[in-house]
Write an enzyme that holds these catalytic residues in place. Structure first.
Site, PDB file in Angstrom:
ATOM      1  N   ASP A  92       7.585  28.321  34.126  1.00 47.99           N
ATOM      2  CA  ASP A  92       7.454  27.268  33.143  1.00 47.99           C
ATOM      3  C   ASP A  92       5.922  26.946  33.890  1.00 47.99           C
ATOM      4  OD1 ASP A  92       7.067  24.969  32.070  1.00 47.99           O
ATOM      5  OD2 ASP A  92       8.876  24.156  32.513  1.00 47.99           O
ATOM      6  N   SER A  93       5.062  26.333  32.964  1.00 47.18           N
ATOM      7  CA  SER A  93       3.777  26.277  33.300  1.00 47.18           C
ATOM      8  C   SER A  93       3.703  24.960  34.456  1.00 47.18           C
ATOM      9  CB  SER A  93       3.007  26.127  32.252  1.00 47.18           C
ATOM     10  OG  SER A  93       3.040  24.623  31.569  1.00 47.18           O
ATOM     11  N   GLY A  94       4.606  24.032  34.392  1.00 49.22           N
ATOM     12  CA  GLY A  94       4.464  23.015  35.167  1.00 49.22           C
ATOM     13  C   GLY A  94       4.168  21.722  34.397  1.00 49.22           C
ATOM     14  N   GLY A  95       4.025  21.773  32.923  1.00 50.25           N
ATOM     15  CA  GLY A  95       3.626  20.895  31.997  1.00 50.25           C
ATOM     16  C   GLY A  95       4.915  19.991  31.898  1.00 50.25           C
ATOM     17  N   PHE A  96       6.118  20.371  32.072  1.00 55.50           N
ATOM     18  CA  PHE A  96       7.506  19.354  31.886  1.00 55.50           C
ATOM     19  C   PHE A  96       7.348  18.662  33.478  1.00 55.50           C
ATOM     20  CE2 PHE A  96      11.721  18.112  32.902  1.00 55.50           C
ATOM     21  CZ  PHE A  96      12.103  17.471  31.590  1.00 55.50           C
ATOM     22  N   ASP A 146       1.016  23.051  28.679  1.00 56.23           N
ATOM     23  CA  ASP A 146       1.101  22.135  27.518  1.00 56.23           C
ATOM     24  C   ASP A 146       1.470  20.539  27.961  1.00 56.23           C
ATOM     25  OD1 ASP A 146       3.580  22.407  28.419  1.00 56.23           O
ATOM     26  OD2 ASP A 146       4.352  21.898  26.525  1.00 56.23           O
ATOM     27  N   GLN A 194       4.692  22.081  19.980  1.00 53.76           N
ATOM     28  CA  GLN A 194       5.051  20.340  20.329  1.00 53.76           C
ATOM     29  C   GLN A 194       4.985  19.847  19.078  1.00 53.76           C
ATOM     30  OE1 GLN A 194       6.158  18.875  22.961  1.00 53.76           O
ATOM     31  NE2 GLN A 194       5.953  20.862  24.882  1.00 53.76           N
ATOM     32  N   GLY A 221       9.453  20.152  24.373  1.00 51.39           N
ATOM     33  CA  GLY A 221       9.557  18.718  24.252  1.00 51.39           C
ATOM     34  C   GLY A 221      10.987  18.362  23.298  1.00 51.39           C
ATOM     35  N   ASP A 271      16.876  28.079  28.773  1.00 47.88           N
ATOM     36  CA  ASP A 271      17.092  27.674  30.362  1.00 47.88           C
ATOM     37  C   ASP A 271      17.469  26.281  30.389  1.00 47.88           C
ATOM     38  OD1 ASP A 271      14.828  25.856  31.663  1.00 47.88           O
ATOM     39  OD2 ASP A 271      14.097  26.735  29.773  1.00 47.88           O
ATOM     40  N   HIS A 340      30.693  29.467  39.143  1.00 49.70           N
ATOM     41  CA  HIS A 340      31.548  29.686  37.880  1.00 49.70           C
ATOM     42  C   HIS A 340      30.738  29.135  36.716  1.00 49.70           C
ATOM     43  CE1 HIS A 340      34.337  28.434  34.953  1.00 49.70           C
ATOM     44  NE2 HIS A 340      33.829  27.309  34.924  1.00 49.70           N
TER      45      HIS A 340
END
Length: 376
Positions: A92-96, A146, A194, A221, A271, A340
């Site tokens: 993931d780019s780190g945007g979140f 993003d 987005q 998003g 994910d 599990h």
């Protein structure tokens, strides 16, 4: 990277395919366990590979950049070697993560200034240096930088943000094309749709992303608190536009039911931290519903954790024993529950694939949704 469709469901938009990279084949639909800081929390690599057995896992640019730092990963020869994982990795780019630091970041056209959650130091992410960081981390699939908008989100803000995300994408693509693969295998860039929960914005963004010509596409998003119905509505709108011959990745989603419903809409990759986070709180997902293993009702239940489970822990330990571990605050309990839950998620997407190829996915999916929507 290559993507080939293996089959489609007659009663929905669900499809089965194979993504192939230099680190091997990824059979879709697929769920990617989240290994944020170069580890899937509480799981040894041996257990991850042999018991849970995913074709691909996810790492995070923001966290890996801050710790252990990209210089250490580069000295190790890339993230695969650093964590001793020879299968596929997506970053993931780190945007979140930057979005989640709403009180400690400032977004401008050039990029995002943010404050580290670790030591309070200031850093600046741009589309260009995020490409450089991900090149150095060395994931097989890397994400464009993003802005992830919150929910609810004002229409005008969502529109401005979407256009900036598109401009950032152009800068990401330019930088990506200017830089070589670092460790002798190919990396692939996925752009991100987005537009919040506005249909016209989602269509516009999906068209822009589809026209970028990337080898795969993502939808962002839609894991920020919106109702499931709105998530499904936006996913359906976007999947009607994104190319059918390229994999579609819905970021950060979600519950087992969310995953099945979005597979039915045409999503290939998922994910989410939910299976691991919920496991650490004693919530176990099964094909027949959700178990809160902390409940007293399991205190003297000596049946296996999950007789249908695919991992060793499912039949090796009993519900009573697992409840005891949680009551005693023993970390082994969290590890067992994590293995599990991840095993169940991988079983679920692989069963979905089987039923897509068999042509009876929709009936199976509807039955599973009813069964899983129970508290045991």
């Amino acid at each position: 990277m290559e993507f080939k469709l293996s089959g489609k469901d007659a009663g929905s938009k669900a499809r089965a395919g194979v993504v192939t990279t230099d680190h091997g084949a990824i059979e879709t639909p697929i769920f990617m366990p989240v290994g944020t800081v170069a580890t899937v929390k509480g799981v040894h690599q041996r257990e991850l590979k042999e018991d849970i057995n995913p074709d691909i896992i996810l790492g995070n640019t923001y966290h890996l950049y801050l710790r252990p730092k990209t210089s250490i990963i580069e000295q190790a020869g890339g993230l695969h070697k650093f964590m001793n994982w020879d299968r596929n990795i997506l970053t993931d780019s780190g945007g979140f993560q930057v979005y989640s630091l709403s009180d400690n970041r400032k977004i401008k056209e050039e990029g995002v200034k943010f404050k580290s959650h670790i030591d309070g130091s200031y850093h600046f992410f741009t589309p260009e240096n995020v490409m450089d960081i991900q090149r150095t981390i060395g994931a097989d699939i890397i994400m464009a930088f993003d802005e992830c908008t919150p929910y609810p989100c004002d229409y005008n803000y969502a529109k401005r943000s979407m256009h900036m995300t598109h401009r950032w994408l152009d800068r990401c693509i330019k930088r990506f094309n200017e830089t070589p693969d670092k460790y002798g295998y190919e990396q692939t860039l996925f752009p991100i749709v987005q537009g919040s929960t506005y249909k016209d914005l989602r269509r516009q963004s999906a068209e822009y992303i589809a026209n970028s010509g990337a080898q795969g596409n993502a939808i962002g998003g839609l894991s920020v608190g919106e109702p499931a119905e709105e998530m499904y509505e936006m996913t359906e709108v976007v999947c009607e536009i994104l190319p059918e011959d390229k994999p579609r990745y819905l970021m950060g989603v979600g519950t087992p039911i969310n995953i099945l419903e979005n597979i039915a809409l045409g999503i290939d990759m998922f994910d989410c931290v939910m299976p691991t986070r919920n496991a650490r709180n004693g919530m176990l997902f099964t094909a027949h519903g959700t178990i809160n293993i902390k409940n007293k009702k399991w205190e003297a239940d000596f049946s296996p954790i999950d007789e249908m489970g695919i991992t060793d822990v499912d039949t090796y330990y009993t519900k009573a024993y697992l409840r005891h571990l949680f009551a005693a605050n023993e970390y082994l309990g969290k590890q067992i529950a994590t293995i599990h839950n991840l095993g169940f998620y991988l079983w679920l997407v692989r069963e979905a694939r089987k039923h897509i190829l068999a042509g009876d996915f929709t009936d199976w999916k509807n039955k599973m949704v009813k069964q899983m929507d129970k508290r045991l």
